[in-house]
Design a protein around this motif. Structure first.
Motif, PDB file in Angstrom:
ATOM      1  N   ARG A   1      11.448   7.260 -26.895  1.00  0.00           N
ATOM      2  CA  ARG A   1      12.432   7.974 -26.747  1.00  0.00           C
ATOM      3  C   ARG A   1      13.868   7.432 -27.644  1.00  0.00           C
ATOM      4  O   ARG A   1      14.571   7.041 -26.867  1.00  0.00           O
ATOM      5  CB  ARG A   1      12.996   8.572 -25.334  1.00  0.00           C
TER       6      ARG A   1
ATOM      7  N   PRO B   1      16.117   6.517 -22.336  1.00  0.00           N
ATOM      8  CA  PRO B   1      16.347   6.894 -23.935  1.00  0.00           C
ATOM      9  C   PRO B   1      17.435   5.887 -24.721  1.00  0.00           C
ATOM     10  O   PRO B   1      18.450   5.587 -23.831  1.00  0.00           O
ATOM     11  CB  PRO B   1      16.769   8.389 -23.887  1.00  0.00           C
TER      12      PRO B   1
ATOM     13  N   LEU C   1      15.474  13.627 -26.914  1.00  0.00           N
ATOM     14  CA  LEU C   1      15.199  12.628 -26.131  1.00  0.00           C
ATOM     15  C   LEU C   1      15.714  12.717 -24.588  1.00  0.00           C
ATOM     16  O   LEU C   1      14.887  11.682 -23.842  1.00  0.00           O
ATOM     17  CB  LEU C   1      16.182  11.415 -26.640  1.00  0.00           C
TER      18      LEU C   1
END
Length: 655
Positions: A508, A430, A654
């Motif tokens: 993400r 992420p 995320l």
């Protein structure tokens, strides 16, 4: 290797207010550390002789001191209940610290609030204060002093506003108080006011070599502007002369004298507006001529959340002006001798500097480390001379900023990436795009605590310097009327660059930023859904309602949007994220403070209301009694809460 923890910043030791005595036998500075239990900051005074430092005093939460002699300091301080009560009545108690004897004793009481102090001699101090026009009675007429103080109690009920701007960020209402300069004789305890009571002294610079005071003033009309008159006060002859009367030609940042010639560091603002960089101007017989093009920032605007306190930007030393500026990814150290401008050092971030024993002593952020003291010798070799923060980073994973250049059309841009520990390009991570404030500031390789926290949690953290920022010249900084256009493109192209070159998961990605970075966060989520979560901090959402509500001045919004909200409503409204709020689909966290008078909290209230009414996932953390600088100098508990909220919000969506 241990990770950087969210609350580690509570242990960081911040250095500031670096000063030396005239003979350069000692220098002094303030060390600040957070006190979470008391929810404030503890400040300590340190004295250094060039070889060794010793802790002189715990100043509680005061960070000011002034060299009185080579071996004594004057320090605003209160010990007794009586002194604390006096401070509420616009009085200042000064204590004297003797470096040799290590004594700390009450020295003096000033009958004015103190902004700054310069000791010229035993019988002459220069006092900077701030007073209403009717408040001068507190030192001029002691018999009526208490009556005047009592009259201020009406402010508990209401404020009478007669000027703009009317408050200061994080503080209180201005109440038509003007900064003034007083010449004070501590032997006779008498005060001499240099200007009429309706004059605001916006700048004063004392030059020991000439024994003169250089001042920039503005007549109070109820509408503050950005042009000044220039005066020189000759202390030896006790004369005050106006050497330049403003004709709205230039806005002056610094007024100084070298080799019997007068100079301004100033901007005419004609081409680039309020954010124009300074050039050097020559002043002779009241006439101003351009002396030297500079066109870059004349102060350090590199960003970090790991500083606390203040340091001087400009110093006159041996008939030359020294100052720290900003250029691309560093803060150059400049010397101007009246003829030429030279760069004497150009690495890292110089946060403070003084001459000392044929060397320079620096407070700085270098090599992706927290602040320390450094010695810069005549060969411009930098040597670290303190280890205050070694324990705070030793043995911990500190992500190195990876520098990249990228292009948007024919414009070269700079960006950086922080990678998680044991980064593996075959995996997927992420990411968080962090956007700086300003917009006229920059990112560089400075240590940034929040970014290090996120990198240690497994995020790819990426940030860049979009157009509108500092350090790249006037053309780069000028985005008037283009907010959310070329700067938005720069940020999106850098996001694409990171996606192409790193194992960043496009599904993400989060985005956050404060002030201008908050504005851009609002703009991004109202123009794209590529980010799955966002946190907007101390932001602007509506240029129309922003007008007249900010302490930065009524002129800032119209200048930046190139649109008057009354006569050119549609242009200002088009640049407002609120207009485009119907496009927002991204979970959006709001962080704002109710004493943020730079970007007033109504900016968050409006956008939050729209987002909440539409049924989107959102959350509003309203910080009480905090200012625009929450992330940098807010109370420790509020700073912890802020970073926890943003981090938890990112993790939720995320991770």
């Amino acid at each position: 290797m241990k990770p950087i923890q969210l609350k580690d910043f509570l242990n960081y030791e911040y250095l500031s207010n670096l000063e030396t005595n005239d003979n350069e036998t000692y220098f002094a500075y303030i060390k600040t550390i957070a006190n979470e239990d008391n929810n404030n900051y503890d400040t300590e005074l340190y004295i250094h002789d060039g070889e060794n430092a010793h802790r002189a005093l715990n100043l509680k939460n005061n960070n000011r001191f002034y060299f009185e002699t080579d071996t004594t300091l004057l320090i605003p301080f209160t010990k007794t209940d009586e002194e604390k009560e006096a401070s509420k009545k616009m009085m200042t108690t000064l204590y004297r610290y003797d470096i040799i004897q290590k004594t700390f004793e009450k020295a003096h009481t000033l009958y004015v609030p103190l902004l700054s102090l310069e000791v010229v001699s035993d019988s002459c101090w220069i006092i900077n204060t701030s007073l209403r026009e009717d408040a001068h009675t507190i030192y001029e007429d002691s018999a009526n002093r208490d009556d005047y103080i009592d009259s201020l109690k009406t402010h508990e009920l209401y404020e009478e506003i007669t000027s703009i701007p009317f408050y200061r960020d994080g503080g209180d209402f201005i109440r038509d108080a003007h900064s003034q300069v007083l010449i004070y004789n501590p032997l006779t305890k008498t005060y001499k006011r240099l200007f009429d009571k309706d004059v605001m002294v916006q700048f004063s610079n004392y030059n020991k070599d000439t024994n003169k005071l250089y001042l920039l003033t503005q007549k109070h009309t109820g509408i503050q502007h950005y042009y000044q008159d220039a005066y020189i006060y000759d202390i030896d002859s006790d004369t005050l002369d106006c050497v330049y009367e403003s004709n709205e030609y230039i806005s002056i940042s610094y007024f100084f004298e070298l080799k019997n010639s007068l100079y301004f560091l100033a901007s005419d603002m004609k081409k680039m507006g309020l954010n124009s960089n300074n050039d050097f101007y020559f002043l002779e017989e009241g006439k101003v001529t351009k002396h030297l093009d500079f066109g870059l920032s004349s102060y350090n605007s590199t960003g970090s959340d790991s500083r606390f306190g203040f340091n001087k930007t400009y110093r006159i030393i041996d008939d030359a002006l020294y100052f720290v500026g900003t250029y691309k990814n560093h803060s150059p150290f400049y010397k101007f001798d009246g003829d030429t401008l030279s760069t004497i050092y150009k690495e890292g971030s110089i946060d403070g500097y003084i001459p000392f024993k044929d060397n320079w002593i620096l407070i700085g952020l270098f090599d992706n480390k927290l602040q320390e003291l450094y010695r810069l010798d005549n060969n411009f070799t930098r040597t670290q001379i303190s280890d205050y923060n070694k324990k705070n980073i030793e043995g911990k994973y500190i992500a190195d900023p990876i520098y990249h250049t990228f292009k948007n059309g024919d414009v070269d841009l700079d960006g950086w990436v922080l990678l998680p520990k044991d980064y593996d390009k075959t995996k997927s991570y992420p990411g968080i795009l962090d956007i700086h404030g300003g917009p006229k500031t920059i990112y560089n390789e400075n240590f940034f605590h929040e970014m290090q926290v996120w990198a240690n949690l497994g995020y790819i953290v990426f940030y860049c310097n979009p157009r509108g920022g500092d350090g790249y010249g006037d053309d780069f900084a000028d985005i008037r009327g283009q907010y959310g256009q070329i700067d938005y493109d720069d940020l999106m192209i850098f996001t694409d660059f990171v996606l192409e070159n790193y194992a960043l998961d496009k599904e993400r990605m989060g985005v956050t930023g404060g002030s201008y970075g908050g504005f851009m966060t609002n703009w991004i989520v109202s123009h794209t859904n590529r980010f799955k979560v966002a946190a907007t901090q101390r932001s602007i959402s509506n240029w129309i309602s922003f007008y007249g509500t900010s302490d930065i001045g009524y002129y800032f919004g119209p200048d930046q949007t190139d649109a008057d909200p009354i006569s050119d409503f549609e242009k200002a409204w088009e640049q407002s994220p609120l207009k485009h709020a119907h496009n927002i689909e991204t979970p959006l966290l709001f962080i704002h403070s109710d004493k943020d008078y730079r970007c007033p909290i109504e900016q968050a209230m409006q956008l939050y209301t729209v987002v909440k009414k539409r049924g989107l996932e959102t959350r509003f953390i309203w910080f009480k009694n905090e200012s625009h600088g929450l992330s940098r100098d807010g109370s420790p508990k509020s700073r912890v809460k802020r970073l926890e909220e943003i981090t938890d919000w990112m993790n939720k969506h995320l991770m």
